[in-house]
Scaffold this motif. Sequence first.
Motif, short mmCIF file in Angstrom:
data_model
loop_
_atom_site.label_atom_id
_atom_site.label_comp_id
_atom_site.label_asym_id
_atom_site.label_seq_id
_atom_site.Cartn_x
_atom_site.Cartn_y
_atom_site.Cartn_z
N VAL A 32 0.83 -1.21 0.00
CA VAL A 32 0.00 0.00 0.00
C VAL A 32 0.87 1.27 0.00
O VAL A 32 0.46 2.30 -0.54
CB VAL A 32 -0.99 0.00 1.19
CG1 VAL A 32 -0.26 0.20 2.51
CG2 VAL A 32 -2.10 1.03 0.99
N ASP A 33 2.06 1.20 0.57
CA ASP A 33 2.93 2.38 0.56
C ASP A 33 3.38 2.73 -0.86
O ASP A 33 3.50 3.91 -1.20
CB ASP A 33 4.16 2.14 1.45
CG ASP A 33 3.79 2.16 2.93
OD1 ASP A 33 2.74 2.73 3.27
OD2 ASP A 33 4.56 1.59 3.74
N ARG A 36 0.32 4.36 -2.42
CA ARG A 36 0.17 5.73 -1.94
C ARG A 36 1.17 6.67 -2.60
O ARG A 36 0.83 7.81 -2.96
CB ARG A 36 0.34 5.76 -0.41
CG ARG A 36 -0.84 5.18 0.35
CD ARG A 36 -0.52 5.01 1.81
NE ARG A 36 -1.68 4.57 2.58
CZ ARG A 36 -1.62 3.93 3.74
NH1 ARG A 36 -0.44 3.64 4.27
NH2 ARG A 36 -2.73 3.58 4.36
N VAL A 39 -0.02 7.46 -6.07
CA VAL A 39 -1.14 8.42 -6.06
C VAL A 39 -0.64 9.82 -5.76
O VAL A 39 -1.03 10.79 -6.42
CB VAL A 39 -2.21 7.98 -5.04
CG1 VAL A 39 -3.29 9.04 -4.91
CG2 VAL A 39 -2.82 6.64 -5.44
N ARG A 40 0.24 9.95 -4.77
CA ARG A 40 0.77 11.27 -4.41
C ARG A 40 1.48 11.92 -5.58
O ARG A 40 1.29 13.11 -5.87
CB ARG A 40 1.71 11.16 -3.21
CG ARG A 40 1.04 11.06 -1.86
CD ARG A 40 2.03 11.32 -0.74
NE ARG A 40 3.15 10.40 -0.77
CZ ARG A 40 3.17 9.24 -0.12
NH1 ARG A 40 2.12 8.85 0.59
NH2 ARG A 40 4.24 8.45 -0.18
N TRP A 53 -11.74 7.01 -0.57
CA TRP A 53 -10.82 6.03 -1.15
C TRP A 53 -10.73 4.85 -0.21
O TRP A 53 -10.57 5.03 1.00
CB TRP A 53 -9.44 6.65 -1.33
CG TRP A 53 -8.54 5.90 -2.27
CD1 TRP A 53 -8.13 4.61 -2.16
CD2 TRP A 53 -7.94 6.40 -3.47
NE1 TRP A 53 -7.31 4.27 -3.20
CE2 TRP A 53 -7.18 5.36 -4.02
CE3 TRP A 53 -7.95 7.64 -4.11
CZ2 TRP A 53 -6.44 5.51 -5.19
CZ3 TRP A 53 -7.23 7.78 -5.27
CH2 TRP A 53 -6.48 6.73 -5.81
N PHE A 188 -6.98 0.76 5.56
CA PHE A 188 -6.71 1.32 4.23
C PHE A 188 -7.94 2.02 3.67
O PHE A 188 -8.41 1.71 2.58
CB PHE A 188 -6.24 0.21 3.30
CG PHE A 188 -5.21 -0.69 3.94
CD1 PHE A 188 -3.93 -0.21 4.25
CD2 PHE A 188 -5.52 -2.00 4.27
CE1 PHE A 188 -3.00 -1.03 4.86
CE2 PHE A 188 -4.59 -2.83 4.87
CZ PHE A 188 -3.32 -2.34 5.17
N SER A 190 -10.19 5.99 3.61
CA SER A 190 -10.24 7.42 3.91
C SER A 190 -11.25 7.72 5.01
O SER A 190 -11.35 8.87 5.45
CB SER A 190 -10.61 8.21 2.65
OG SER A 190 -11.89 7.82 2.18
#
Length: 205
Positions: A32-33, A36, A39-40, A53, A188, A190
């Motif tokens: 997941v990192d 992320r 996405v960033r 999300w 995980f 939002s």
Amino acid sequence: MSIYRRPPVTGAMIFFTVTLATRGGDLLVREVDLLRAAVRATKAERPFDIAAWVVLPDHLHAVWRMPAGDKAYGMRWGAIKARFTRAVRKKYGTGVSACRPGCRPGFSPAMPAEPAYTYPTDLPVVRSGRYAGLKPGLRHDKRELAIWQRRFWEHHIRDEADYWAHLRYCWWNPVKHGFVARPEDWSFSSVHRDGRYMPGMDLGV
């Protein structure tokens, strides 16, 4: 040949479902990192607002609001997928052999010593177009590793009620799949930064 056409709407609010090529794995939460970071980087390059999300082991759901005058969400998903794929490739190697194409055994660097990641091989066959008859993982000129399912599912939000229905869907999805008993128990999501969600609230799903 069928041609896919997206609605010519700019500044839209859109619900997405994006899926791995093979269901049943856990790559998205295990890495997941990396997701992320992808996405960033994409969001910094081409901004968009995230209303919700949630990342599940083999798929994810999201609600985005696009900037006014902008409808290029497909380009953003392409960038997110590509960045995540490159990061997985860097961490796990190609998963095809112990030596990259063109390397010299004993001279070229070995594959990263990470836990093995098995790239899917039993994939849907392309039905039409230039790559008809081929599996996604065989499009070598596209440098595909067949991590993601092609394209994604999208739904343009129609009104306020539709917006809240898809927001609640994102919150509730980990419960629906049996991973947790409450939305706030899923790491995980939002939901943890969304002040509109109250523990125990009736999500109506």
